[in-house]
Motif scaffolding. Structure first.
Motif, mmCIF file in Angstrom:
data_model
loop_
_atom_site.group_PDB
_atom_site.id
_atom_site.type_symbol
_atom_site.label_atom_id
_atom_site.label_comp_id
_atom_site.label_asym_id
_atom_site.label_seq_id
_atom_site.Cartn_x
_atom_site.Cartn_y
_atom_site.Cartn_z
ATOM 1 N N ASP A 134 -45.566 59.012 -42.308
ATOM 2 C CA ASP A 134 -44.995 60.285 -41.859
ATOM 3 C C ASP A 134 -46.073 61.282 -41.452
ATOM 4 O OD1 ASP A 134 -45.211 59.913 -44.797
ATOM 5 O OD2 ASP A 134 -44.825 62.062 -44.867
ATOM 6 N N MET A 135 -47.247 61.211 -42.086
ATOM 7 C CA MET A 135 -48.320 62.110 -41.658
ATOM 8 C C MET A 135 -48.904 61.650 -40.327
ATOM 9 S SD MET A 135 -51.980 62.124 -41.858
ATOM 10 C CE MET A 135 -52.915 63.395 -41.060
ATOM 11 N N ASN A 163 -42.605 58.644 -46.650
ATOM 12 C CA ASN A 163 -42.629 58.774 -48.112
ATOM 13 C C ASN A 163 -42.938 60.221 -48.501
ATOM 14 O OD1 ASN A 163 -45.303 58.965 -47.486
ATOM 15 N ND2 ASN A 163 -45.885 57.006 -48.384
ATOM 16 N N VAL A 165 -45.385 62.043 -48.202
ATOM 17 C CA VAL A 165 -46.752 62.442 -48.567
ATOM 18 C C VAL A 165 -47.804 61.898 -47.604
ATOM 19 C CG1 VAL A 165 -46.459 62.892 -51.029
ATOM 20 C CG2 VAL A 165 -46.853 60.546 -50.241
ATOM 21 N N SER A 166 -48.881 62.685 -47.542
ATOM 22 C CA SER A 166 -50.093 62.292 -46.831
ATOM 23 C C SER A 166 -51.165 62.238 -47.911
ATOM 24 C CB SER A 166 -50.404 63.358 -45.792
ATOM 25 O OG SER A 166 -51.744 63.298 -45.410
HETATM 26 MG MG LIG Z 1 -46.776 59.270 -45.979
#
Ligand SMILES: [Mg+2]
Ligand SMILES: Cc1ncc(C[n+]2csc(CCOP(=O)(O)OP(=O)(O)O)c2C)c(N)n1
Length: 205
Positions: A134-135, A163, A165-166
């Motif tokens: 996602d990042m 998810n 988060v990065s």
């Molecule tokens: Mg992620």
């Protein structure tokens, strides 16, 4: 792992995938893998469903978190384990099964686009599937690749594995879209009255 087969690829279950990552975790904790590993987990059902729609001769591109993708693309479990033990978890590549990954955030995007171009130019029917976090989906390189691929009608599908988060940072709070007017750039429009460069007249110096 005694499973049925689809197009020559052993069909893995959710339990198979979880057992694989558990085994890698044990090896890692025992100090047997002298390199980083990024385990997956919680996305088994989603990936099993997605891979049902990917043919053996199609291409899969992925990131540092690609154990599941390699297994689901048909790379034998022992070969994935060996590559991980050899320190290659973050950049697993198995050209024979057409699965390629890179640990550089976004770095795999233009490579996947290039393969999609090659397929289109050769008149092939295969598709390219590229899995990104996602990042990664917030980076410039992704946006350029996705737009370029769409404009050229390339046979590529980007799949964002979200998810939230990065690494350990909340992705949207740092990388999410610009929402208010003062965050977005001020734009004005004009019709250029001159050529892009020069005067439009050939000048011999
Ligand atoms: Mg992620
Ligand atoms: C060019 C580059 N910058 C920084 C890193 C370090 N790094 C590794 S994973 C990651 C975050 C990626 O987050 P996301 O795309 O959401 O993937 P996830 O790990 O959550 O699946 C970063 C910054 C890197 N690998 N490559």
């Amino acid at each position: 792992m005694t499973r049925s087969s689809r197009g020559g690829i052993t069909v893995l279950t959710k339990d198979d995938l979880i057992a694989f990552e558990d085994e890698i975790a044990v090896l890692f904790n025992a100090g047997k893998i002298k390199a980083p590993v990024h385990l997956a987990g919680g996305n088994e059902d989603q990936l099993i469903r997605i891979f049902r729609g990917i043919e053996p001769d199609e291409w899969v591109f992925s990131s540092w978190r690609s154990h599941y993708h390699c297994l689901l693309k048909g790379v034998p479990r022992e070969r994935v384990t060996q590559a991980i033990c050899d320190g290659r978890s973050i950049a697993l590549c198995f050209p024979e099964q057409r699965v390629v990954s890179s640990a550089i955030v976004g770095g795999i995007c233009p490579i996947a686009v290039g393969v999609a171009w090659a397929i289109k130019r050769a008149g092939g029917q295969q598709r390219v599937f590229i899995f990104i976090g996602d990042m990664t989906a917030e980076t410039g390189i992704y946006h350029e690749c996705a737009k370029y691929a769409a404009r050229h009608g390339l046979p590529i599908r980007f799949i964002v594995e979200n998810n939230d988060v990065s690494v350990a940072t909340d992705t949207q709070s740092v990388w999410g879209p610009l929402v208010s007017a003062d965050q977005r750039p001020f734009k004005y429009h004009y019709d250029l009255t001159r050529p892009h460069v020069g005067t439009g007249t050939w000048v011999a110096f």
